[in-house]
Design a protein around this motif. Sequence first.
Motif, short mmCIF file in Angstrom:
data_model
loop_
_atom_site.label_atom_id
_atom_site.label_comp_id
_atom_site.label_asym_id
_atom_site.label_seq_id
_atom_site.Cartn_x
_atom_site.Cartn_y
_atom_site.Cartn_z
N LEU A 145 0.83 -1.21 0.00
CA LEU A 145 0.00 0.00 0.00
C LEU A 145 0.87 1.26 0.00
N ASP A 146 1.93 1.23 0.80
CA ASP A 146 2.81 2.39 0.89
C ASP A 146 3.56 2.62 -0.42
N PHE A 147 4.03 1.54 -1.02
CA PHE A 147 4.79 1.63 -2.27
C PHE A 147 3.91 2.18 -3.39
N ILE A 148 2.70 1.64 -3.50
CA ILE A 148 1.78 2.13 -4.52
C ILE A 148 1.45 3.60 -4.27
N GLY A 149 1.14 3.93 -3.01
CA GLY A 149 0.80 5.31 -2.68
C GLY A 149 1.92 6.28 -3.00
N ASP A 150 3.14 5.94 -2.58
CA ASP A 150 4.29 6.81 -2.84
C ASP A 150 4.56 6.96 -4.33
N THR A 151 4.38 5.87 -5.08
CA THR A 151 4.60 5.91 -6.52
C THR A 151 3.63 6.87 -7.19
N VAL A 152 2.37 6.80 -6.77
CA VAL A 152 1.36 7.69 -7.35
C VAL A 152 1.66 9.14 -6.99
N LEU A 153 1.98 9.40 -5.72
CA LEU A 153 2.25 10.77 -5.29
C LEU A 153 3.45 11.36 -6.02
N ALA A 154 4.54 10.58 -6.11
CA ALA A 154 5.74 11.07 -6.79
C ALA A 154 5.48 11.32 -8.28
N THR A 155 4.72 10.42 -8.90
CA THR A 155 4.40 10.60 -10.32
C THR A 155 3.53 11.82 -10.52
N HIS A 156 2.58 12.03 -9.62
CA HIS A 156 1.69 13.19 -9.75
C HIS A 156 2.46 14.49 -9.59
N ILE A 157 3.39 14.52 -8.66
CA ILE A 157 4.22 15.72 -8.48
C ILE A 157 5.00 16.00 -9.75
N GLY A 196 1.81 10.07 -17.18
CA GLY A 196 3.16 9.54 -17.38
C GLY A 196 3.14 8.03 -17.50
N PHE A 197 4.09 7.38 -16.82
CA PHE A 197 4.18 5.92 -16.84
C PHE A 197 3.51 5.30 -15.61
N LEU A 198 2.60 6.03 -14.97
CA LEU A 198 2.01 5.55 -13.72
C LEU A 198 1.41 4.16 -13.84
N ASP A 199 0.57 3.95 -14.83
CA ASP A 199 -0.11 2.65 -14.94
C ASP A 199 0.89 1.51 -15.15
N ALA A 200 1.94 1.78 -15.93
CA ALA A 200 2.97 0.76 -16.13
C ALA A 200 3.72 0.48 -14.83
N LYS A 201 3.97 1.52 -14.06
CA LYS A 201 4.66 1.35 -12.77
C LYS A 201 3.83 0.49 -11.82
N VAL A 202 2.53 0.77 -11.76
CA VAL A 202 1.64 0.01 -10.87
C VAL A 202 1.63 -1.46 -11.28
N GLU A 203 1.53 -1.72 -12.59
CA GLU A 203 1.53 -3.11 -13.05
C GLU A 203 2.85 -3.80 -12.77
N PHE A 204 3.95 -3.05 -12.83
CA PHE A 204 5.27 -3.61 -12.53
C PHE A 204 5.33 -4.02 -11.05
N ILE A 205 4.80 -3.19 -10.18
CA ILE A 205 4.79 -3.50 -8.75
C ILE A 205 3.92 -4.72 -8.48
N ILE A 206 2.75 -4.77 -9.11
CA ILE A 206 1.84 -5.90 -8.92
C ILE A 206 2.49 -7.20 -9.41
N ALA A 207 3.19 -7.12 -10.54
CA ALA A 207 3.86 -8.32 -11.07
C ALA A 207 4.92 -8.83 -10.09
N GLY A 208 5.66 -7.91 -9.49
CA GLY A 208 6.67 -8.31 -8.52
C GLY A 208 6.06 -8.94 -7.29
N LEU A 209 4.96 -8.38 -6.80
CA LEU A 209 4.27 -8.94 -5.64
C LEU A 209 3.69 -10.31 -5.96
N ARG A 210 3.16 -10.47 -7.16
CA ARG A 210 2.59 -11.76 -7.56
C ARG A 210 3.68 -12.83 -7.61
N GLN A 211 4.84 -12.45 -8.09
CA GLN A 211 5.95 -13.40 -8.15
C GLN A 211 6.39 -13.80 -6.74
N GLN A 212 6.45 -12.82 -5.85
CA GLN A 212 6.86 -13.12 -4.49
C GLN A 212 5.88 -14.05 -3.79
#
Length: 221
Positions: A145-157, A196-212
């Motif tokens: 949750l924190d990683f996704i949230g920070d990614t969105v905030l940083a991308t929005h800035i 920007g690349f927000l949606d791709a970043k979110v999918e990248f994070i989800i893929a990593g979590l799914r692998q873990q």
Amino acid sequence: MSSTRIRRAGRKTGPKPRFTREDVINAAVELGIDRFTLGAVAAKLGIATSAMYRLFESRDALVDACLAQAAAEISMIMLDDELPWPELLRNWAETTWNICEKYPGLDITIFQYTQSFSHVQGFTQHAMGILMAQGFARSEALFALDFIGDTVLATHIGMSAMQHSPEGMDIVARTITELSAETLLDNRDRWNPQRGFLDAKVEFIIAGLRQQLGQRATEKT
């Protein structure tokens, strides 16, 4: 919300205008949570700056009230306990982006005011519970949750800054085109002029979590 009202200063004839706590918060939001001044808020409402001190003892107190209002909108979102965790994280990313769009300056302010996270504590705990029920360890759920949230905030800035600089957007667009050609990757399909690349970043994070999660399941068998 408090319905406390105090009278405007300066008018001596006719009905005496009033303003509320909500009026002050909304004026601050319209001016930008990261940049408003008490004087500017007062001017927008047509009142004396000193009058606001009956409701907010300082600028920080008004900032906190703005953050609380934004968080209340997030907390009103109904979390489906049966929602698959990838969809929950996508919804969290989308909600965070939309609330940043609605509340100018919220993205930067969240990083500046550490107490801002206390306003979404209930929502976060609920979301963590859903993730944990689907195989996440408590620390992993909080991290996701924190990683996704920070990614969105940083991308929005970053996107907000570039959108205020047409030259910057042109440079980014050209760079993406050049990188796509050089690496044979169609990065342009992942680029959104607003996000920007927000949606791709979110999918990248989800893929990593799914692998873990998959690796852990394999280790248990």
